[in-house]
Write a protein that holds these residues in place. Structure first.
Motif, PDB file in Angstrom:
ATOM      1  N   PHE A 121       9.799  -2.778  -2.749  1.00  0.00           N
ATOM      2  CA  PHE A 121       8.493  -2.647  -2.115  1.00  0.00           C
ATOM      3  C   PHE A 121       7.574  -1.870  -3.043  1.00  0.00           C
ATOM      4  CE2 PHE A 121       5.438  -0.032   0.203  1.00  0.00           C
ATOM      5  CZ  PHE A 121       4.753  -1.005   0.916  1.00  0.00           C
ATOM      6  N   ARG A 122       6.314  -2.248  -3.037  1.00  0.00           N
ATOM      7  CA  ARG A 122       5.294  -1.500  -3.769  1.00  0.00           C
ATOM      8  C   ARG A 122       4.009  -1.578  -2.974  1.00  0.00           C
ATOM      9  NH1 ARG A 122       2.563  -2.831  -9.585  1.00  0.00           N
ATOM     10  NH2 ARG A 122       1.299  -0.951  -9.674  1.00  0.00           N
ATOM     11  N   LEU A 123       3.379  -0.449  -2.747  1.00  0.00           N
ATOM     12  CA  LEU A 123       2.091  -0.390  -2.074  1.00  0.00           C
ATOM     13  C   LEU A 123       1.006  -0.593  -3.115  1.00  0.00           C
ATOM     14  CD1 LEU A 123       0.507   0.233   0.541  1.00  0.00           C
ATOM     15  CD2 LEU A 123       0.517   2.637  -0.188  1.00  0.00           C
ATOM     16  N   TYR A 124       0.290  -1.686  -3.003  1.00  0.00           N
ATOM     17  CA  TYR A 124      -0.783  -1.990  -3.966  1.00  0.00           C
ATOM     18  C   TYR A 124      -2.092  -1.427  -3.465  1.00  0.00           C
ATOM     19  CZ  TYR A 124       2.304  -5.220  -6.324  1.00  0.00           C
ATOM     20  OH  TYR A 124       3.346  -5.781  -7.021  1.00  0.00           O
TER      21      TYR A 124
END
Length: 124
Positions: A121-124
C-alpha cells in the motif's frame, strides 16, 4: 506519538524495506540496541554504508522484530552495493559481531540476513 524527522533529498530515490528477527533474549536485545546507538556504533560501518551510496538508513524495533528502511539514489544497484559493502573495513568483523544477536552464521553478509518486504500500500 511525535513522529520522526526526515531529511529531504533532491531527485528521485529508491526505498528498500527489510525485515529481520533477532534473539528474543531481553539482554541480547538491549545489547543490539546499544551497538546501534550514536554512542557505541562503529564509525567504519556508518562510513561504509554511505560509501556504497546509501542516502538514509533507519532501523525500527518492536520486541525482537526489526524493520530497516533504506533510501538510495534512483540508479542504485542493491546487489552490487552489498557486494562492495562486504569488502569495506570492519564490515566482516561487524557482521560476525552482530550474528550472535541475529541467530545466523558469523560469515553471513547483511543482504543474506535481512529479508526484503513487499510494499502492499502507498498513500499518494
Amino acid at each position: 506519538m511525535e513522529g520522526y524527522s526526515q531529511r529531504i533529498t533532491e531527485g528521485r530515490v529508491k526505498r528498500y524495506v527489510q525485515f529481520l528477527e533477532i534473539s528474543d533474549d531481553p539482554q541480547l536485545m538491549a545489547q543490539y540496541r546499544k551497538w546501534h546507538s550514536e554512542e557505541y556504533h562503529w564509525k567504519e560501518i556508518r562510513d561504509g554504508i554511505r560509501e556504497v551510496g546509501i542516502l538514509e538508513m533507519e532501523l525500527y524495533m518492536l520486541g525482537n522484530k526489526l524493520v530497516m528502511i533504506v533510501d538510495a539514489p534512483a540508479d542504485f544497484d542493491w546487489e552490487k552495493a552489498m557486494a562492495r559493502l562486504a569488502t569495506l573495513p570492519r564490515q566482516a568483523e561487524w557482521e560476525a559481531f552482530v550474528s550472535k544477536f541475529q541467530g545466523c552464521a558469523a560469515d553471513a553478509r547483511s543482504d543474506e540476513k535481512w529479508q526484503p518486504m513487499e510494499r502492499m500500500f502507498r498513500l499518494y
